[in-house]
Write a protein that holds these residues in place. Structure first.
Motif, PDB file in Angstrom:
ATOM      1  N   MET A   1      -7.414   7.768 -23.427  1.00  0.00           N
ATOM      2  CA  MET A   1      -7.399   8.625 -24.613  1.00  0.00           C
ATOM      3  C   MET A   1      -6.015   8.597 -25.260  1.00  0.00           C
ATOM      4  N   HIS A   2      -5.948   8.908 -26.534  1.00  0.00           N
ATOM      5  CA  HIS A   2      -4.694   9.142 -27.270  1.00  0.00           C
ATOM      6  C   HIS A   2      -3.703   7.993 -27.151  1.00  0.00           C
TER       7      HIS A   2
ATOM      8  N   ARG B   1      -9.193   7.712 -18.975  1.00  0.00           N
ATOM      9  CA  ARG B   1     -10.165   7.504 -20.056  1.00  0.00           C
ATOM     10  C   ARG B   1      -9.563   6.784 -21.260  1.00  0.00           C
TER      11      ARG B   1
ATOM     12  N   GLN C   1      -6.747  11.907 -19.092  1.00  0.00           N
ATOM     13  CA  GLN C   1      -6.528  11.234 -20.376  1.00  0.00           C
ATOM     14  C   GLN C   1      -6.139   9.776 -20.162  1.00  0.00           C
ATOM     15  N   TRP C   2      -5.305   9.529 -19.168  1.00  0.00           N
ATOM     16  CA  TRP C   2      -4.871   8.164 -18.873  1.00  0.00           C
ATOM     17  C   TRP C   2      -6.064   7.313 -18.418  1.00  0.00           C
TER      18      TRP C   2
ATOM     19  N   ILE D   1      -3.531  15.058 -17.696  1.00  0.00           N
ATOM     20  CA  ILE D   1      -2.910  13.815 -18.164  1.00  0.00           C
ATOM     21  C   ILE D   1      -3.515  12.626 -17.402  1.00  0.00           C
TER      22      ILE D   1
ATOM     23  N   GLN E   1       0.386  11.237 -23.693  1.00  0.00           N
ATOM     24  CA  GLN E   1      -0.362  12.425 -23.274  1.00  0.00           C
ATOM     25  C   GLN E   1      -0.456  13.473 -24.385  1.00  0.00           C
ATOM     26  N   ARG E   2      -1.601  14.106 -24.488  1.00  0.00           N
ATOM     27  CA  ARG E   2      -1.822  15.177 -25.459  1.00  0.00           C
ATOM     28  C   ARG E   2      -2.440  16.361 -24.727  1.00  0.00           C
ATOM     29  N   ALA E   3      -1.745  16.833 -23.696  1.00  0.00           N
ATOM     30  CA  ALA E   3      -2.279  17.959 -22.925  1.00  0.00           C
ATOM     31  C   ALA E   3      -2.248  19.234 -23.765  1.00  0.00           C
TER      32      ALA E   3
END
Ligand code: ZN
Length: 139
Positions: free
Chosen positions: A124-125, A122, A119-120, A116, A56-58
């Motif tokens: 991402m990161h 999609r 992001q998960w 998060i 995660q990169r919140a």
């Protein structure tokens, strides 16, 4: 819907349920394990399904969104309360300061979890990378 990255072999992750699970403080993958291991610190991995959550990169996104939301809710509410009840300046100051702090503290984990989850979903990161890579061998 198509992904821009080379995730063709990986199954689709629906965004909305993942964000809802995250907002409830649960793992965006299974919805059962805890996402946070404190107030805002994210668990390295889900204790229920083992999904890695450390990608995660919140960052300061949740804080930014919380300020945006609380201030936009607060401004019209402030005016409405003043027009209806005409409270003293001191009660307005104390009441709205406390209200903004409490609302922010309640919203922050929910918004962070939702972000998060997004992001998960999609991928991402690094959320989309294969877990077979043994990058977390050393404690
Ligand atoms: Zn899980």
């Amino acid at each position: 819907m198509s992904h821009a990255y080379s995730d063709k072999a990986q199954p689709e992750r629906p965004v909305k349920p993942a964000m809802m699970r995250g907002a409830r403080g649960r793992c965006p993958c299974c919805g059962k394990g805890r996402l946070f291991q404190g107030y805002l610190s994210v668990s390295p991995a889900c204790r229920h399904c083992g999904e890695e959550l450390h990608h995660q990169r919140a960052d300061d996104g949740p804080a930014y969104l919380t300020i945006l939301l609380v201030s936009h809710l607060g401004a019209p509410f402030l005016l409405a309360i003043f027009m209806m009840y005409r409270p003293s300046a001191m009660s307005m100051l104390i009441g709205f300061s406390l209200g903004a702090v409490v609302l922010s503290l309640l919203l922050l984990p929910a918004i962070k979890g939702g972000l998060i989850g997004f992001q998960w979903a999609r991928r991402m990161h690094g959320f989309g990378s294969e877990p077979a890579m043994a990058e977390t061998a050393a404690p």
